[in-house]
Each structure stands twice: as C-alpha cells, then as structure tokens.
Design an enzyme around this catalytic site. Sequence first.
Site, PDB file in Angstrom:
ATOM      1  N   TRP A  99       1.059   5.061   6.633  1.00  0.00           N
ATOM      2  CA  TRP A  99       1.300   5.622   5.194  1.00  0.00           C
ATOM      3  C   TRP A  99       1.819   7.087   5.196  1.00  0.00           C
ATOM      4  O   TRP A  99       2.529   7.291   4.322  1.00  0.00           O
ATOM      5  CB  TRP A  99      -0.200   5.568   4.645  1.00  0.00           C
ATOM      6  CG  TRP A  99      -0.751   4.009   4.332  1.00  0.00           C
ATOM      7  CD1 TRP A  99      -1.906   3.786   4.703  1.00  0.00           C
ATOM      8  CD2 TRP A  99      -0.198   3.016   3.622  1.00  0.00           C
ATOM      9  NE1 TRP A  99      -1.866   2.352   4.577  1.00  0.00           N
ATOM     10  CE2 TRP A  99      -1.064   1.906   3.609  1.00  0.00           C
ATOM     11  CE3 TRP A  99       0.990   3.189   2.682  1.00  0.00           C
ATOM     12  CZ2 TRP A  99      -0.799   0.929   3.112  1.00  0.00           C
ATOM     13  CZ3 TRP A  99       1.337   1.821   2.277  1.00  0.00           C
ATOM     14  CH2 TRP A  99       0.320   0.862   2.075  1.00  0.00           C
ATOM     15  N   ASP A 166      -3.640  12.392   0.294  1.00  0.00           N
ATOM     16  CA  ASP A 166      -3.565  11.018   0.143  1.00  0.00           C
ATOM     17  C   ASP A 166      -5.045  10.821   0.542  1.00  0.00           C
ATOM     18  O   ASP A 166      -5.260  10.810   1.713  1.00  0.00           O
ATOM     19  CB  ASP A 166      -2.597  10.416   0.902  1.00  0.00           C
ATOM     20  CG  ASP A 166      -2.567   8.591   0.833  1.00  0.00           C
ATOM     21  OD1 ASP A 166      -3.568   8.188   0.110  1.00  0.00           O
ATOM     22  OD2 ASP A 166      -1.740   8.038   1.217  1.00  0.00           O
ATOM     23  N   LYS A 190      -9.156   0.796  -3.579  1.00  0.00           N
ATOM     24  CA  LYS A 190     -10.152   0.736  -2.297  1.00  0.00           C
ATOM     25  C   LYS A 190     -11.531   1.371  -2.647  1.00  0.00           C
ATOM     26  O   LYS A 190     -12.684   0.593  -2.133  1.00  0.00           O
ATOM     27  CB  LYS A 190      -9.460   1.749  -1.225  1.00  0.00           C
ATOM     28  CG  LYS A 190      -8.630   1.122  -0.051  1.00  0.00           C
ATOM     29  CD  LYS A 190      -7.271   1.375  -0.312  1.00  0.00           C
ATOM     30  CE  LYS A 190      -6.170   0.645   0.485  1.00  0.00           C
ATOM     31  NZ  LYS A 190      -4.779   1.252   0.555  1.00  0.00           N
TER      32      LYS A 190
HETATM   33  C1  LIG Z   1      -3.548   1.461   0.428  1.00  0.00           C
HETATM   34  C2  LIG Z   1      -3.028   2.816   1.018  1.00  0.00           C
HETATM   35  C3  LIG Z   1      -1.808   3.161   0.295  1.00  0.00           C
HETATM   36  C4  LIG Z   1      -1.006   2.268  -0.487  1.00  0.00           C
HETATM   37  O1  LIG Z   1      -1.422   2.316  -1.547  1.00  0.00           O
HETATM   38  P1  LIG Z   1      -0.465   1.448  -2.752  1.00  0.00           P
HETATM   39  O2  LIG Z   1      -1.339   1.655  -3.979  1.00  0.00           O
HETATM   40  O3  LIG Z   1      -0.510   0.237  -2.450  1.00  0.00           O
HETATM   41  O4  LIG Z   1       0.812   2.170  -2.866  1.00  0.00           O
HETATM   42  C5  LIG Z   1      -1.347   4.640   0.727  1.00  0.00           C
HETATM   43  N1  LIG Z   1      -2.072   5.339   1.581  1.00  0.00           N
HETATM   44  C6  LIG Z   1      -3.099   4.958   2.098  1.00  0.00           C
HETATM   45  C7  LIG Z   1      -4.070   5.941   2.994  1.00  0.00           C
HETATM   46  C8  LIG Z   1      -3.554   3.508   1.856  1.00  0.00           C
HETATM   47  O5  LIG Z   1      -4.828   3.320   2.078  1.00  0.00           O
END
Ligand SMILES: *Cc1c(COP(=O)(O)O)cnc(C)c1O
Length: 356
Positions: A99, A166, A190
């Site tokens: 990511w 993030d 999540k």
């Molecule tokens: C799942 C995830 C993403 C991607 O998220 P999307 O909403 O599918 O774009 C990005 N960063 C992390 C840390 C994630 O766990």
Amino acid sequence: MKKHNFYAGPSILSDYTIRNTSQAILDFEGMGLSIMEISHRSKEFVAVMDKAQMMFKSLLNIPEGYSVLFLQGGASMQFCMVPYNLLSKKAAYLDTGSWASKAIKEAKLFGEVDVVASSKESVYSYIPKDYIVPADADYFHITTNNTIYGTEIKEDIEAGVPLVADMSSDIFSRPLDVSKYDLIYGGAQKNLAPSGVTFVIVKDEILGKAGRPIPTMLDYQTHIDKESMFNTPPVVPVYAALKTLEWYEQQGGVEAMHKLNLEKAELLYGEIVRNKLFVPNVKDEADRSIMNVTFVMDENYKQLEADFLSFATSRGMVGLKGHRSVGGFRASIYNAMPISSVQALVDTMKDFENKN
Ligand SMILES: *Cc1c(COP(=O)(O)O)cnc(C)c1O
C-alpha cells in the site's frame, strides 16, 4: 451458525452495526422509507452525516482546526489526492508495504519523492527505524498498519515535518494524538463500515499551498466547504459508520478497544510462539500488528499448511489464508472481533498440534 471471521477486508463488523443498518434499509427511523431511497439533503440524513462527523471527533479527541470528511474512491484515491493537495516540491515516504509503495507511485506524478527507508528486501517483515526525514519535505507519509504483512507503527511518531498517515486498517484500534498529524485517511472497510466510504481527517491550515489548480472533486477544500455533501455521499456506508462509532462509544471508546485488542493479540501471538507447528512472520515484537496477525508453518511442518486451513475451516473459521505475497496465514482481529473467536482459533491450533 455465525462464522469466526478473520477476513482482512472487507471484514468483521459489530452485530450492532449490521442489525441497525439492516433495519434502516428496511425502514429508516419509522419514516416508512428505506435509507437508500431518501434525499441525502433530507434533514434526517443530514443529521446522520453531522452526527458521524461529531462522533469521529469526540472518539479520537480531534483538536480544533481539523475537519472530518467522508469521501469516495477508497484509500487508493487518497494516494493521489494527498500529493495533489499537499506536494509542492518534495515529499518523504516510508516504504513499509505494497500500500505504501502504491502511494509512492502516485506521489511521483506530482513532484520529487524521497523514499527515506524501505523493508522491501525482507518482504516488508519489519518497520525501518533508522531513517532521516528531510527538513524541507512538504510532508512525511507513513502507513501505520501494514495489513498484508502484519507490521504496525503503534506510536504517534515525531516527524519534524507535516505527518500524513494511511490508517485504513488500524483507525480506532488505539488512542491517537491527532495533533501530531496533519492528515489521516483510510478506507472504511476494515474498522468502520462496509466499503464505499473513505474517511479523511485534515488540518485545515495545511491546504491551499500546493500551488497548482486542483479539480473540484479532488480538492479537500471543496469537501470541507460542503461538509462532505458536494456530491451524493455513499449514504448506507456513512450510516453504518455512524453505527460503528456508536458501538465504540458503548464499549468505552478507543481506550477500551485498545485494551481488548492488546489482549487478543497477546493471546494469539502467545500461541503462535508456543506451538511447535507455527512461527510468527514478524520477528520483532515491537513491530507486530495488533490488527493483522501473520504467521507461517514452521520449516519442519510446511507440508501441513493446506491441512491446517481445512481443519480451521471445519471449525467455522474463514479468511485465514495469508496474502499471496507472504504465504502462510493471516488472522485479522479487528475491533469488532470478540476475544472468543481468537480463543477458538487458539484452541484449533492446539488441537491441530495434538493431531500431528
Ligand atoms: C485496504 C487498504 C488500502 C486500500 O483501500 P481501498 O479502500 O481498497 O482503496 C490502503 N491502505 C491500507 C493500509 C489498507 O489496509
């Protein structure tokens, strides 16, 4: 029977979230209408949006001068929105997983990117510690929880420059000092809601400095000015997010979630270390995620991997297969997962050891 849900995302939500969202889909607050078929400008939905923003601020103790936004496009859209709005010359990034590296790829479209450190050479099995963030960087970007690899930055770091994080997979898992960050974002799927909504916490004063025209929809200022209602918001995910926030409050807030998360993580890592069949993927305890627990079969028992997965499946467990880049297993034990499900997994690991 309800399964023990270890999926990494979309993933387990509280019963409270699912039941109340189902009810609102059938009949929203006794209006005789579904939440899916009313105007997002109705006073009833505006109240949902307002309350969700308010609860976000109170649960995370967000100081004055920050806005909470509910956008679309997922965390992946933030990979480009962040540099679009904040990168004027140079940004620093910490490469702790795929990511993070996707975020780096997008930032390079907007200016110079200094990747201060990377753990790629060891399949991202640790968090790099020895790095220097250049003092002239517009911001430093980190991924606090690396969902795929099971590593996590569990403290609010001091970056010396504006910090962007993030937090897709660990928001609300622990108390945060939001004042240390200038921007925090994540996909909801999540720890918050079904997919379809993206949260952004942004310090208002950092905006308007990138020195480039920004398309209306990609400009944070648009969504601050219109309170996340510039265009039609994803009403059902926002409603579900509100229900999850209410549930967090009922549980005692992020401090209580953190305490339970530490107990769950300790129980599971303890068994992985004790059990002769398994080894943790992340060697340094300080780097081990309390949200995504990754582990592999011990060298001597590699041939039992598929057997263990089918044994666990027969015990009602789903989502335990590790990401293809790491292999082995990954148990995602997000906020909504009860400790009884973690105990059920531990019992399954013990029983499997006894059988072999
Ligand atoms: C799942 C995830 C993403 C991607 O998220 P999307 O909403 O599918 O774009 C990005 N960063 C992390 C840390 C994630 O766990």
